[in-house]
Design an enzyme around this catalytic site. Structure first.
Site, PDB file in Angstrom:
ATOM      1  N   GLY A 297       0.806  -1.181  -0.124  1.00  0.00           N
ATOM      2  CA  GLY A 297      -0.058   0.118   0.192  1.00  0.00           C
ATOM      3  C   GLY A 297       0.828   1.405  -0.013  1.00  0.00           C
ATOM      4  O   GLY A 297       2.002   1.208  -0.111  1.00  0.00           O
TER       5      GLY A 297
ATOM      6  N   ARG B 296      -1.723  -8.723  -2.397  1.00  0.00           N
ATOM      7  CA  ARG B 296      -1.352  -9.118  -3.771  1.00  0.00           C
ATOM      8  C   ARG B 296       0.242  -9.103  -3.565  1.00  0.00           C
ATOM      9  O   ARG B 296       0.639  -8.591  -2.735  1.00  0.00           O
ATOM     10  CB  ARG B 296      -1.472  -7.964  -4.811  1.00  0.00           C
TER      11      ARG B 296
ATOM     12  N   ASP C 190      -4.092 -12.837   2.632  1.00  0.00           N
ATOM     13  CA  ASP C 190      -5.190 -11.871   2.963  1.00  0.00           C
ATOM     14  C   ASP C 190      -5.095 -11.831   4.627  1.00  0.00           C
ATOM     15  O   ASP C 190      -5.044 -13.159   5.222  1.00  0.00           O
ATOM     16  CB  ASP C 190      -6.612 -12.764   2.505  1.00  0.00           C
TER      17      ASP C 190
ATOM     18  N   TYR D 174     -14.952   2.390   8.618  1.00  0.00           N
ATOM     19  CA  TYR D 174     -13.431   2.526   8.638  1.00  0.00           C
ATOM     20  C   TYR D 174     -13.053   3.081   9.847  1.00  0.00           C
ATOM     21  O   TYR D 174     -12.087   2.604  10.656  1.00  0.00           O
ATOM     22  CB  TYR D 174     -12.968   3.300   7.493  1.00  0.00           C
TER      23      TYR D 174
ATOM     24  N   LYS E 135     -11.358   1.005  13.059  1.00  0.00           N
ATOM     25  CA  LYS E 135      -9.932   1.600  13.576  1.00  0.00           C
ATOM     26  C   LYS E 135     -10.202   1.852  15.126  1.00  0.00           C
ATOM     27  O   LYS E 135      -9.121   1.470  15.822  1.00  0.00           O
ATOM     28  CB  LYS E 135      -9.516   2.864  12.707  1.00  0.00           C
TER      29      LYS E 135
ATOM     30  N   ILE F 174      -2.821  11.930   4.245  1.00  0.00           N
ATOM     31  CA  ILE F 174      -1.146  12.014   4.150  1.00  0.00           C
ATOM     32  C   ILE F 174      -1.083  12.189   2.834  1.00  0.00           C
ATOM     33  O   ILE F 174      -1.778  11.807   1.856  1.00  0.00           O
ATOM     34  CB  ILE F 174      -0.705  10.563   4.342  1.00  0.00           C
TER      35      ILE F 174
HETATM   36  C1  AKB Z   1      -8.899   8.193   4.186  1.00  0.00           C
HETATM   37  O1  AKB Z   1      -9.201   9.083   3.813  1.00  0.00           O
HETATM   38  O2  AKB Z   1      -9.849   7.143   4.633  1.00  0.00           O
HETATM   39  C2  AKB Z   1      -7.340   8.025   4.939  1.00  0.00           C
HETATM   40  C3  AKB Z   1      -7.528   8.680   6.519  1.00  0.00           C
HETATM   41  C4  AKB Z   1      -7.719   9.818   6.848  1.00  0.00           C
HETATM   42  O3  AKB Z   1      -7.314   7.778   7.482  1.00  0.00           O
HETATM   43  N1  AKB Z   1      -6.555   8.812   4.402  1.00  0.00           N
END
Ligand code: AKB
Length: 357
Positions: A29, A55, A72, A172, A176, A212
């Protein structure tokens, strides 16, 4: 399935320093690209560096590793098989589905982001037991763990501390945040009741990263992607329609600063760390401030705004900036690139060299 390519002999080990293997998930990544190079620069020939990605790694990335696996992270059996082959003393767990991609397939995000993390935390715990010493676990978390309910509250909140506004609105962010808590569990409570083995646990260390921006790679599947996309498009002479409003504001940092922050946190003496999870911050421009900065260097860039409801909503829920005073105090965190230096000293020179513009 696993696909091991041994490209280098096992390292020499001495008793004085940690010579165990370093396992990097998500090595293919965006952050994996920069981190593998930094780890290889520092440890190649002294410690095994094991790259793992869903991958197969490209040749240039595999060259930084002593072994690489196409695997995976949510496949527990495959992870167990890798664990048995190596004496792992550090895990850098980068593999994840980012926020926009996670909203397109929340169940897949849950599987990769949470089950994958559970598998690697278990690997770290088992390895710590086998070695009789703590295994470091470095985990990039994110500003997506924050959820600010309205724009007015976002403005009022300003720079959020690690303990404020923890109501993420994306899968997401939820994932996290869950892994941060799983890390806390493994670091502080896992099997500690059964025996006095505090020194043989998972030494979990995490940073909540902002968006980032790298000169070498362009992200995919994130919601902070508009920052890097604006710049890379302008450098290539491509028109760009930004998917958030001009006034949208979240924090960003450069990839070299992001990688350095993780390495500095990894190096910090455990007793200096008052937290398991830290904010880091560098600069926090609005989308139109990024566009203006890009135009300073690429005056003919064509940029417009075409906000999408879904992605705008996500960015609106993230804080304007983060309070990183704990990181500054505990392990002397300080970004090298502010907004101006990021563009003038790192992004633009490297991007010009890359695209020949
Ligand atoms: C995203 O946009 O999902 C990531 C993040 C801010 O964790 N770059």
């Amino acid at each position: 399935m696993t696909n091991a390519t041994m490209t280098e002999p096992k390292s020499n080990r001495t008793a004085a320093t940690d010579t165990g293997a370093i396992l990097v998930s998500g090595a293919g990544g965006e952050m994996g690209h920069a981190l593998l190079a930094a780890l290889a620069h520092r440890f190649k020939g002294q410690r095994e560096i094991i790259g793992m990605d869903v991958r197969e790694l490209s040749q240039d990335r595999a060259a930084h590793t002593s072994a690489s696996y196409a695997c995976d992270v949510s496949d527990a059996a495959a992870i167990d098989a890798i664990a048995l082959k190596h004496d792992v003393s550090e895990v850098w767990h980068l593999a994840a589905l980012l926020s926009t991609r996670g909203e397109k397939n929340p169940e897949l995000a849950l599987k990769v982001n949470v089950m994958g993390s559970a598998n690697l935390l278990k690997l770290a715990a088992d390895s710590a037991t086998r070695r009789g010493s703590a295994v470091k676990f470095l985990f990039p978390s994110t500003i997506a763990v924050y959820g600010v309910p309205t724009l007015a509250l976002k403005r009022a909140a300003g720079r959020v501390t690690e303990d404020q506004c923890l109501e993420p609105i994306t899968m997401y962010g939820v994932n996290k945040r869950a892994v941060e808590e799983m890390g806390r569990y493994y670091a502080r409570h896992y099997r500690l009741l059964a025996a006095d083995r505090a020194e043989c646990t998972v030494d979990f260390r995490s940073i909540r990263f902002p968006g980032i921006i790298s000169a070498d790679t362009v992200p995919t599947g994130g919601t902070s992607d508009y920052g890097p996309e604006m710049l890379h498009s302008a450098a290539q002479g491509k028109a760009y329609a930004c998917f958030v409003r001009p006034d949208a504001r979240i924090p960003f940092m450069t990839m070299p600063d992001a990688v350095r922050s993780l390495m500095e946190l990894a190096d910090a003496p455990r007793e200096k760390l008052s937290r398991l999870v830290y904010n880091v911050s560098a600069f926090a421009p609005s989308a139109e401030e990024i566009a203006a900065k890009v135009r300073e260097f690429f005056p003919t860039a064509t940029m417009s705004y075409a906000p999408t409801i879904e992605r705008q909503r996500i960015v609106d829920s993230w804080p304007e900036d983060c309070d990183d005073s704990a990181a500054r105090r505990d392990w002397n965190w300080k970004p090298q690139h502010d907004f101006n230096r990021a563009f003038a000293e790192y992004l633009v020179p490297k991007i010009r060299a890359r695209y020949g513009c």
